[in-house]
Design a protein around this motif. Structure first.
Motif, mmCIF file in Angstrom:
data_model
loop_
_atom_site.group_PDB
_atom_site.id
_atom_site.type_symbol
_atom_site.label_atom_id
_atom_site.label_comp_id
_atom_site.label_asym_id
_atom_site.label_seq_id
_atom_site.Cartn_x
_atom_site.Cartn_y
_atom_site.Cartn_z
ATOM 1 N N LEU A 18 16.482 -4.851 6.567
ATOM 2 C CA LEU A 18 17.047 -5.149 7.837
ATOM 3 C C LEU A 18 17.407 -6.827 7.403
ATOM 4 N N ARG A 19 18.424 -7.253 8.322
ATOM 5 C CA ARG A 19 18.852 -8.581 8.038
ATOM 6 C C ARG A 19 19.081 -9.334 9.322
ATOM 7 N N VAL A 63 4.897 -11.983 3.007
ATOM 8 C CA VAL A 63 6.460 -11.691 3.050
ATOM 9 C C VAL A 63 6.956 -12.231 1.612
ATOM 10 N N LYS A 64 6.173 -12.822 0.930
ATOM 11 C CA LYS A 64 6.767 -13.375 -0.363
ATOM 12 C C LYS A 64 7.082 -12.485 -1.304
ATOM 13 N N GLY A 65 8.457 -12.449 -1.921
ATOM 14 C CA GLY A 65 8.727 -11.552 -2.631
ATOM 15 C C GLY A 65 9.772 -10.408 -2.155
ATOM 16 N N ARG A 66 9.416 -10.391 -0.713
ATOM 17 C CA ARG A 66 10.194 -9.381 0.042
ATOM 18 C C ARG A 66 11.318 -9.810 0.833
ATOM 19 N N PHE A 67 10.962 -11.120 1.561
ATOM 20 C CA PHE A 67 11.944 -11.608 2.428
ATOM 21 C C PHE A 67 12.677 -12.830 1.962
ATOM 22 N N LEU A 80 17.604 -13.821 8.003
ATOM 23 C CA LEU A 80 16.276 -13.561 7.348
ATOM 24 C C LEU A 80 16.547 -12.228 6.730
ATOM 25 N N GLN A 81 16.766 -12.165 5.447
ATOM 26 C CA GLN A 81 16.894 -10.662 4.657
ATOM 27 C C GLN A 81 15.453 -10.375 4.273
ATOM 28 N N MET A 82 15.052 -8.933 5.094
ATOM 29 C CA MET A 82 14.012 -8.410 4.905
ATOM 30 C C MET A 82 14.040 -7.052 4.064
ATOM 31 N N ASN A 84 11.775 -4.166 1.558
ATOM 32 C CA ASN A 84 10.908 -3.537 1.242
ATOM 33 C C ASN A 84 10.040 -3.505 2.358
ATOM 34 N N LEU A 85 10.398 -3.354 3.538
ATOM 35 C CA LEU A 85 9.407 -3.256 4.980
ATOM 36 C C LEU A 85 8.351 -2.562 4.951
ATOM 37 N N LYS A 86 7.396 -3.047 5.443
ATOM 38 C CA LYS A 86 6.210 -2.249 5.756
ATOM 39 C C LYS A 86 5.827 -2.092 6.985
ATOM 40 N N PRO A 87 4.852 -1.140 7.578
ATOM 41 C CA PRO A 87 4.713 -0.998 8.994
ATOM 42 C C PRO A 87 3.718 -2.363 9.460
ATOM 43 N N GLU A 88 3.391 -3.070 8.965
ATOM 44 C CA GLU A 88 2.672 -4.497 9.083
ATOM 45 C C GLU A 88 3.637 -5.507 9.344
ATOM 46 N N ASP A 89 4.740 -5.283 9.118
ATOM 47 C CA ASP A 89 6.036 -6.132 9.631
ATOM 48 C C ASP A 89 6.319 -6.077 10.901
ATOM 49 N N THR A 90 5.905 -4.962 11.540
ATOM 50 C CA THR A 90 6.405 -4.751 12.829
ATOM 51 C C THR A 90 6.073 -5.911 13.773
ATOM 52 N N SER A 91 6.946 -6.412 14.436
ATOM 53 C CA SER A 91 6.678 -7.569 15.325
ATOM 54 C C SER A 91 7.978 -7.822 16.210
ATOM 55 N N VAL A 92 7.933 -8.627 16.939
ATOM 56 C CA VAL A 92 9.055 -9.413 17.504
ATOM 57 C C VAL A 92 9.134 -10.825 16.610
#
Length: 120
Positions: A18-19, A63-67, A80-82, A84-92
């Protein structure tokens, strides 16, 4: 009368991308730093990535290496380019701007947040 408006959030599968965008409007005299923060239910808001003006960006270890954080100075827009998102990235996710007004007073601004949900 500064306003920050985030966009780009949504539902994505693990491993997806996601961006996020944050458009700043109003009078901002001098931006000290722009960044992204996130807050999940029941947790405190945490820094995700920050760009201090004139310095290199900083990232949370998670988030290093992914964002990747970036900004368009001419448009006062933060991204913010995100990947290889992971479930733990779920947030506002919230956009943040720290700036000095024309009286050299530090001011902080927050957007309303955009929901990012990573789920199968």
């Amino acid at each position: 009368q500064v306003q920050l408006v985030e966009s780009g959030g949504g539902l994505v599968q693990p491993g997806g991308s996601l961006r996020l965008s944050c458009a700043a409007s109003g009078s901002i005299f001098n931006i000290v730093a722009m960044g992204w923060y996130r807050q999940a239910p029941g947790k405190q808001r945490e820094m995700v990535a920050v760009i201090p003006s004139g310095h290199s960006s900083n990232y949370a270890n998670a988030v290093k290496g992914r964002f990747t954080i970036s900004r368009d100075n001419a448009k006062n827009t933060l991204y913010l380019q995100m990947n290889n998102l992971k479930p733990e990235d779920t947030s506002v996710y919230y956009c943040n701007v720290v700036a000095r007004n024309d009286r050299a007073t530090i001011e902080t601004y927050w957007g309303q947040g955009t929901q990012v949900t990573v789920s199968s």
